[in-house]
Design a protein around this motif. Structure first.
Motif, short mmCIF file in Angstrom:
data_model
loop_
_atom_site.label_atom_id
_atom_site.label_comp_id
_atom_site.label_asym_id
_atom_site.label_seq_id
_atom_site.Cartn_x
_atom_site.Cartn_y
_atom_site.Cartn_z
N LEU A 1 -44.72 44.04 -1.59
CA LEU A 1 -45.60 43.00 -1.35
C LEU A 1 -45.40 42.04 0.00
O LEU A 1 -46.37 41.83 0.82
N ALA B 1 -49.82 42.94 -8.65
CA ALA B 1 -50.05 43.69 -7.43
C ALA B 1 -51.45 43.78 -7.13
O ALA B 1 -51.89 43.77 -5.88
N VAL C 1 -48.21 35.49 -1.96
CA VAL C 1 -47.58 36.48 -2.88
C VAL C 1 -46.61 35.80 -3.91
O VAL C 1 -46.57 36.07 -4.94
#
Length: 340
Positions: A93, A132, A314
């Motif tokens: 990510l 995610a 993130v």
């Protein structure tokens, strides 16, 4: 960090983690920064490409295993560990945010970054992680906001791979059977007779309800991390030592090695002062990138700052809300994605 090791429950474990994980990564980055080469930009780009390719290759066992299960009709089992699920997502990510920035700098689709973005998008879309799902859309939405002209690239990726990822996540047993999620789905498709109160209060209550229903296990972990942090506020119990205290503080028979929250992991294992300083640095990096975005004119530099903002998003979302903590330092040979 060193001071915390001296007060750790298992001092040997803490010192070994620092010596085998933190120090090597620190030396690596010091050497990279200190290298005096003619074209440092090319060197750093080659290092990044190597990391991307390494991430894609290391993700293959997890994807192959998932594909075999998917074809057989079983989606309930995943690989856990360095080559599976949460662990590959930790670094995929973060890398994805930088990869998107490099891809958007190219004027056409015929370049290596197109292939890498498609490969990484596919890998992420094959996951069952709710974290995610949140981070994938967060990254693309951030780029869409700050570089709206790239919508022809971003929107197809969002629609195609976002749909696959959403399908996979919604197919999880604990998600599909959750009454709150079912209620939201009924509202969306119009099968529910009651109207959703769309004022801030109603929408906010619904979001809180979803978070609570989808984080039942993590609430125990977060509560345990908070209790340990309160009892060992200054130095924590020692890096890698959360697992020794989890069962005592949670009352659970199941062992667990981290608090599923990067801030609580830091405060419980290394101390609240360390966590607060780290949080300040994280926020400085994020806000600094936002300021630099508006102060710079070159598209390449501006997109680089958008990538930093996306990476910070993130860390905040995946690291603190839903995914396994970025500070995965529960074993001696822990890979520490935080350094990426």
């Amino acid at each position: 960090l060193i001071i915390s090791c001296f007060f750790a429950y298992d001092k040997q474990l803490s010192f070994m983690i620092v010596l085998l994980s933190f120090i090597p990564f620190s030396i690596f980055f010091i050497l990279i920064k200190a290298l005096d080469v003619e074209n440092k930009k090319k060197l750093l780009n080659n290092v990044f490409l190597a990391v991307v390719l390494g991430s894609i290759v290391s993700s293959l066992p997890d994807i192959l295993y998932f594909a075999i299960l998917w074809l057989s009709g079983n989606k309930a089992s995943r690989i856990y560990g360095p080559l599976g699920s949460n662990f590959i997502l930790i670094y995929d990510l973060l890398i994805y945010a930088v990869l998107i920035a490099k891809w958007l700098k190219e004027k056409n689709f015929k370049n290596i970054y197109t292939a890498l973005v498609l490969a990484m998008s596919f890998i992420i879309s094959m996951q069952l992680s709710r974290g995610a799902l949140l981070c994938f859309f967060a990254i693309l939405i951030i780029f869409l906001i700050f570089d709206i002209k790239s919508y022809k690239k971003i929107i197809p990726i969002m629609l195609i791979f976002g749909s696959i990822l959403t399908y996979n996540v919604m197919g999880r047993v604990d998600v599909a059977q959750d009454t709150t999620i079912q209620e939201v789905q009924e509202i969306i498709v119009g099968n529910k007779t009651e109207e959703l109160d769309m004022n801030m209060g109603g929408t906010g209550d619904l979001i809180v309800k979803i978070i609570k229903s989808q984080s039942k296990t993590r609430q125990i972990l977060w509560e345990t991390g908070t209790k340990i942090s309160m009892d060992y506020p200054y130095t924590g119990v020692g890096i890698g030592n959360f697992k020794y205290f989890y069962q005592e503080y949670s009352g659970s028979d199941r062992p667990y090695s981290d608090a599923h929250n990067i801030l609580l992991n830091m405060s419980s294992e290394i101390g609240t002062p360390f966590m607060l300083v780290s949080l300040v640095f994280i926020l400085i990096i994020g806000f600094g990138a936002l300021v630099n975005y508006f102060n710079k004119q070159k598209k390449e530099v501006r997109l680089g700052n958008v990538a930093i903002m996306a990476a910070i998003a993130v860390i905040i979302l995946y690291g603190n809300l839903t995914g396994i903590a970025f500070q995965t330092t529960n074993e001696v040979y822990s890979f520490t994605p935080t350094f990426i």
